[in-house]
Design a protein around this motif. Structure first.
Motif, PDB file in Angstrom:
ATOM      1  N   LEU A   7       0.225  -7.091  -1.390  1.00 55.29           N
ATOM      2  CA  LEU A   7       0.504  -7.029   0.051  1.00 55.29           C
ATOM      3  C   LEU A   7       1.068  -5.663   0.439  1.00 55.29           C
ATOM      4  CD1 LEU A   7       2.349 -10.467   0.387  1.00 55.29           C
ATOM      5  CD2 LEU A   7       0.003  -9.961   1.156  1.00 55.29           C
ATOM      6  N   ASN A   8       0.846  -5.266   1.692  1.00 53.62           N
ATOM      7  CA  ASN A   8       1.577  -4.140   2.276  1.00 53.62           C
ATOM      8  C   ASN A   8       2.738  -4.733   3.063  1.00 53.62           C
ATOM      9  OD1 ASN A   8      -0.055  -2.005   1.402  1.00 53.62           O
ATOM     10  ND2 ASN A   8      -1.534  -2.430   3.019  1.00 53.62           N
ATOM     11  N   ILE A   9       3.953  -4.382   2.679  1.00 57.43           N
ATOM     12  CA  ILE A   9       5.146  -4.971   3.299  1.00 57.43           C
ATOM     13  C   ILE A   9       5.964  -3.864   3.953  1.00 57.43           C
ATOM     14  CG2 ILE A   9       7.330  -6.158   2.819  1.00 57.43           C
ATOM     15  CD1 ILE A   9       5.806  -7.598   0.501  1.00 57.43           C
ATOM     16  N   ILE A  10       6.183  -3.987   5.259  1.00 56.28           N
ATOM     17  CA  ILE A  10       6.909  -2.936   5.981  1.00 56.28           C
ATOM     18  C   ILE A  10       8.091  -3.560   6.720  1.00 56.28           C
ATOM     19  CG2 ILE A  10       6.749  -1.164   7.782  1.00 56.28           C
ATOM     20  CD1 ILE A  10       3.734  -0.993   7.059  1.00 56.28           C
ATOM     21  N   LEU A  25      12.125  -5.804  -5.927  1.00 55.97           N
ATOM     22  CA  LEU A  25      11.346  -7.021  -6.209  1.00 55.97           C
ATOM     23  C   LEU A  25       9.880  -6.832  -5.843  1.00 55.97           C
ATOM     24  CD1 LEU A  25      13.206 -10.266  -5.042  1.00 55.97           C
ATOM     25  CD2 LEU A  25      12.541  -9.580  -7.349  1.00 55.97           C
ATOM     26  N   GLY A  26       9.648  -6.156  -4.700  1.00 51.87           N
ATOM     27  CA  GLY A  26       8.275  -5.931  -4.249  1.00 51.87           C
ATOM     28  C   GLY A  26       7.473  -5.189  -5.300  1.00 51.87           C
ATOM     29  N   LYS A  27       8.070  -4.150  -5.880  1.00 51.83           N
ATOM     30  CA  LYS A  27       7.353  -3.366  -6.897  1.00 51.83           C
ATOM     31  C   LYS A  27       7.111  -4.208  -8.151  1.00 51.83           C
ATOM     32  CE  LYS A  27       7.084   1.266  -8.672  1.00 51.83           C
ATOM     33  NZ  LYS A  27       7.716   2.573  -8.726  1.00 51.83           N
ATOM     34  N   LEU A  28       8.117  -4.965  -8.581  1.00 54.25           N
ATOM     35  CA  LEU A  28       7.938  -5.811  -9.772  1.00 54.25           C
ATOM     36  C   LEU A  28       6.780  -6.794  -9.573  1.00 54.25           C
ATOM     37  CD1 LEU A  28      11.585  -6.783 -10.880  1.00 54.25           C
ATOM     38  CD2 LEU A  28      10.102  -5.027 -11.865  1.00 54.25           C
ATOM     39  N   LEU A  29       6.606  -7.259  -8.330  1.00 55.61           N
ATOM     40  CA  LEU A  29       5.550  -8.235  -8.035  1.00 55.61           C
ATOM     41  C   LEU A  29       4.212  -7.568  -7.699  1.00 55.61           C
ATOM     42  CD1 LEU A  29       7.744 -10.672  -5.900  1.00 55.61           C
ATOM     43  CD2 LEU A  29       6.618 -11.253  -8.063  1.00 55.61           C
ATOM     44  N   GLY A  30       4.201  -6.232  -7.641  1.00 54.11           N
ATOM     45  CA  GLY A  30       2.945  -5.506  -7.428  1.00 54.11           C
ATOM     46  C   GLY A  30       2.590  -5.275  -5.968  1.00 54.11           C
ATOM     47  N   HIS A  31       3.564  -5.386  -5.056  1.00 57.98           N
ATOM     48  CA  HIS A  31       3.275  -5.151  -3.640  1.00 57.98           C
ATOM     49  C   HIS A  31       3.680  -3.724  -3.241  1.00 57.98           C
ATOM     50  CE1 HIS A  31       2.252  -9.291  -3.573  1.00 57.98           C
ATOM     51  NE2 HIS A  31       3.465  -9.665  -3.950  1.00 57.98           N
ATOM     52  N   HIS A  32       3.128  -3.267  -2.105  1.00 51.85           N
ATOM     53  CA  HIS A  32       3.403  -1.914  -1.603  1.00 51.85           C
ATOM     54  C   HIS A  32       4.431  -2.041  -0.486  1.00 51.85           C
ATOM     55  CE1 HIS A  32      -0.176  -0.973  -3.834  1.00 51.85           C
ATOM     56  NE2 HIS A  32      -0.885  -1.797  -3.094  1.00 51.85           N
ATOM     57  N   CYS A  33       5.581  -1.400  -0.640  1.00 54.55           N
ATOM     58  CA  CYS A  33       6.680  -1.658   0.303  1.00 54.55           C
ATOM     59  C   CYS A  33       7.213  -0.386   0.945  1.00 54.55           C
ATOM     60  CB  CYS A  33       7.845  -2.353  -0.415  1.00 54.55           C
ATOM     61  SG  CYS A  33       7.359  -3.904  -1.183  1.00 54.55           S
ATOM     62  N   LEU A  34       7.598  -0.528   2.213  1.00 53.62           N
ATOM     63  CA  LEU A  34       8.211   0.577   2.950  1.00 53.62           C
ATOM     64  C   LEU A  34       9.266   0.005   3.891  1.00 53.62           C
ATOM     65  CD1 LEU A  34       8.152   3.633   3.589  1.00 53.62           C
ATOM     66  CD2 LEU A  34       6.651   3.079   5.501  1.00 53.62           C
ATOM     67  N   SER A  35      10.385   0.724   4.024  1.00 47.01           N
ATOM     68  CA  SER A  35      11.454   0.292   4.925  1.00 47.01           C
ATOM     69  C   SER A  35      11.649   1.339   6.019  1.00 47.01           C
ATOM     70  CB  SER A  35      12.752   0.113   4.125  1.00 47.01           C
ATOM     71  OG  SER A  35      13.817  -0.208   4.972  1.00 47.01           O
ATOM     72  N   LEU A  36      11.547   0.894   7.275  1.00 45.90           N
ATOM     73  CA  LEU A  36      11.781   1.759   8.438  1.00 45.90           C
ATOM     74  C   LEU A  36      13.053   1.279   9.125  1.00 45.90           C
ATOM     75  CD1 LEU A  36       8.151   1.675   9.894  1.00 45.90           C
ATOM     76  CD2 LEU A  36       9.120   3.364   8.311  1.00 45.90           C
ATOM     77  N   ASN A  37      13.878   2.219   9.532  1.00 47.42           N
ATOM     78  CA  ASN A  37      15.191   1.856  10.057  1.00 47.42           C
ATOM     79  C   ASN A  37      15.484   2.575  11.355  1.00 47.42           C
ATOM     80  OD1 ASN A  37      16.419   0.661   7.326  1.00 47.42           O
ATOM     81  ND2 ASN A  37      15.300   2.548   6.850  1.00 47.42           N
ATOM     82  N   ILE A  65      17.560   1.462  -8.542  1.00 44.35           N
ATOM     83  CA  ILE A  65      16.831   2.274  -7.552  1.00 44.35           C
ATOM     84  C   ILE A  65      15.327   2.080  -7.723  1.00 44.35           C
ATOM     85  CG2 ILE A  65      16.790   4.355  -9.012  1.00 44.35           C
ATOM     86  CD1 ILE A  65      17.238   5.970  -6.364  1.00 44.35           C
ATOM     87  N   THR A  66      14.625   2.057  -6.586  1.00 42.45           N
ATOM     88  CA  THR A  66      13.160   1.953  -6.602  1.00 42.45           C
ATOM     89  C   THR A  66      12.614   2.818  -5.473  1.00 42.45           C
ATOM     90  OG1 THR A  66      13.463  -0.374  -7.200  1.00 42.45           O
ATOM     91  CG2 THR A  66      11.225   0.307  -6.654  1.00 42.45           C
ATOM     92  N   GLY A  67      11.499   3.499  -5.715  1.00 42.70           N
ATOM     93  CA  GLY A  67      10.871   4.333  -4.688  1.00 42.70           C
ATOM     94  C   GLY A  67      10.015   3.501  -3.735  1.00 42.70           C
ATOM     95  N   ALA A  68       9.783   4.078  -2.545  1.00 41.16           N
ATOM     96  CA  ALA A  68       8.861   3.470  -1.575  1.00 41.16           C
ATOM     97  C   ALA A  68       7.437   3.582  -2.085  1.00 41.16           C
ATOM     98  CB  ALA A  68       8.973   4.224  -0.252  1.00 41.16           C
ATOM     99  N   SER A  69       6.530   2.826  -1.499  1.00 41.52           N
ATOM    100  CA  SER A  69       5.099   3.032  -1.737  1.00 41.52           C
ATOM    101  C   SER A  69       4.724   4.380  -1.126  1.00 41.52           C
ATOM    102  CB  SER A  69       4.302   1.917  -1.055  1.00 41.52           C
ATOM    103  OG  SER A  69       2.996   2.372  -0.761  1.00 41.52           O
ATOM    104  N   SER A  70       4.253   5.316  -1.971  1.00 38.98           N
ATOM    105  CA  SER A  70       3.902   6.635  -1.421  1.00 38.98           C
ATOM    106  C   SER A  70       2.702   6.512  -0.489  1.00 38.98           C
ATOM    107  CB  SER A  70       3.636   7.641  -2.544  1.00 38.98           C
ATOM    108  OG  SER A  70       2.705   7.094  -3.436  1.00 38.98           O
ATOM    109  N   GLY A  71       1.821   5.558  -0.750  1.00 41.87           N
ATOM    110  CA  GLY A  71       0.649   5.332   0.099  1.00 41.87           C
ATOM    111  C   GLY A  71       1.035   4.907   1.513  1.00 41.87           C
ATOM    112  N   LEU A  72       2.140   4.201   1.657  1.00 41.03           N
ATOM    113  CA  LEU A  72       2.609   3.816   3.000  1.00 41.03           C
ATOM    114  C   LEU A  72       3.477   4.907   3.608  1.00 41.03           C
ATOM    115  CD1 LEU A  72       3.528   0.017   2.577  1.00 41.03           C
ATOM    116  CD2 LEU A  72       1.575   1.010   3.805  1.00 41.03           C
ATOM    117  N   LEU A  73       4.380   5.470   2.796  1.00 41.28           N
ATOM    118  CA  LEU A  73       5.344   6.463   3.308  1.00 41.28           C
ATOM    119  C   LEU A  73       4.647   7.657   3.971  1.00 41.28           C
ATOM    120  CD1 LEU A  73       8.392   7.224   3.484  1.00 41.28           C
ATOM    121  CD2 LEU A  73       8.144   8.332   1.260  1.00 41.28           C
ATOM    122  N   LYS A  74       3.487   8.058   3.419  1.00 40.89           N
ATOM    123  CA  LYS A  74       2.809   9.267   3.931  1.00 40.89           C
ATOM    124  C   LYS A  74       2.380   9.116   5.400  1.00 40.89           C
ATOM    125  CE  LYS A  74      -1.906   8.134   2.657  1.00 40.89           C
ATOM    126  NZ  LYS A  74      -2.784   7.928   1.560  1.00 40.89           N
TER     127      LYS A  74
END
Ligand code: R1P
Ligand code: URA
Length: 291
Positions: free
Chosen positions: A110-113, A246-258, A176-185
């Motif tokens: 999933l793409n999770i934002i 958790l998203g990365k461990l489960l194989g999803h692409h995640c990004l947080s916007l604030n 610590i975990t990084g964002a999905s670079s595919g979404l962040l860009k």
């Protein structure tokens, strides 16, 4: 294939998952997380159509279409403990066969934002500004209940963070975990990028003092000064590290916007925080519907 027992994967009488009360077909490939249940309709009011609405406890979800994208927006409530429920149940909905109770052989990513509110830890990131989190650094401990690892750079950031903040191991084992670079860009113009620190509370864990003393009162002053190469800490909130980890461990692409509603260095709060989050919703949906 190992069958997952009834007590572990809980499915109700209508075939929906226990907390979210959603059916597998209710989940779109792009999922927007908001903390506030009242924010779900503020997101879905911008959809062209809404095909399904679910509500159970603090978990309200609407699924519909915007342009050529199918989107689900779901409220997570506050905190990393809720993210544990929302992410595990969403993943079960798309990656476990509810009839056989076995894990699908082909897994969905999933793409999770997240579209949330947050407190800035930098003078130059004012209230009403936007942050896209390059990393989620958790002092909330959720990921420590799951087997997980870090690459060399992440390990070094963590070590420097522990040395710099003097955070006590009996209080927190940071992760610590990084964002999905595919979404962040896609979220560059109009966004500050940086490390988001996720806390297990709004008051003491974020250095707010009303009537109680803190075990590490200097933490709030040390966080803005932390640097690792190009990286700095931009903001505080209560979900990002859990979503990224958790998203990365489960194989999803995640990004947080604030949307920044408080500036903890300047000690200011937005004059219109509803407007700030509405502006972020409109900006984020514009970007999501165009890539
Ligand atoms: C605290 O007020 C809440 O606001 C922030 C924090 O992460 C916490 O959930 O996010 P939301 O606005 O998405 O709830
Ligand atoms: N959300 C948080 O968790 N902290 C803030 O300061 C503002 C919003």
């Amino acid at each position: 294939m190992q069958k997952i027992e009834e007590s572990e994967l809980i499915i109700n009488n209508r075939g929906a998952i226990y907390h979210l009360d959603m059916l597998p077909e209710d989940v779109a490939d792009t999922v927007i997380f908001v903390g506030d249940p009242g924010r779900v309709k503020e997101v879905s009011k911008h959809f062209d159509t809404v095909e399904v609405r679910n509500e159970h406890r603090e978990f309200i979800s609407h699924t519909g279409r915007l342009g050529n994208k199918r989107l689900t927006v779901i409220s997570t409530g506050i905190g990393p403990d809720n993210i544990d429920i929302v992410l595990n149940e969403l993943d079960a909905l798309v990656n476990i066969d509810f009839k056989t109770r076995t894990i699908n052989t082909v897994l969905k990513h999933l793409n999770i934002i997240r579209i949330g509110t947050s407190g800035s830890l930098q003078k130059d990131i004012p209230v009403d500004g936007f942050v896209a989190s390059s990393h989620g650094l958790g002092i909330d401990n959720l990921l420590n209940f799951y087997t997980h690892g870090n690459n060399d750079e992440e390990q070094q950031i963590l070590q420097q963070f522990i040395n710099h903040t003097q955070i006590d191991a009996s209080v927190s084992q940071p992760y610590i975990t990084g964002a999905s670079s595919g979404l962040l860009k896609h979220f560059v113009d109009g966004f500050h990028h940086g490390i988001t620190v996720t806390c297990p509370g709004f008051f003491g864990p974020q250095g707010r003092v009303l009537r109680l003393g803190l075990t590490n009162p200097k933490l709030i002053d040390r966080l803005p000064e932390f640097t690792f190469g190009q990286h700095r800490i931009t903001n505080f909130e209560m979900e990002t590290s859990a979503i990224y980890g958790l998203g990365k461990l489960l194989g999803h692409h995640c990004l947080s916007l604030n949307a920044i509603v408080a500036n903890r260095v300047e000690k200011t709060f937005s004059k219109d925080s509803q407007k700030a989050i509405e502006n972020l919703i409109v900006k984020a949906l514009g970007i999501i519907s165009s890539y």
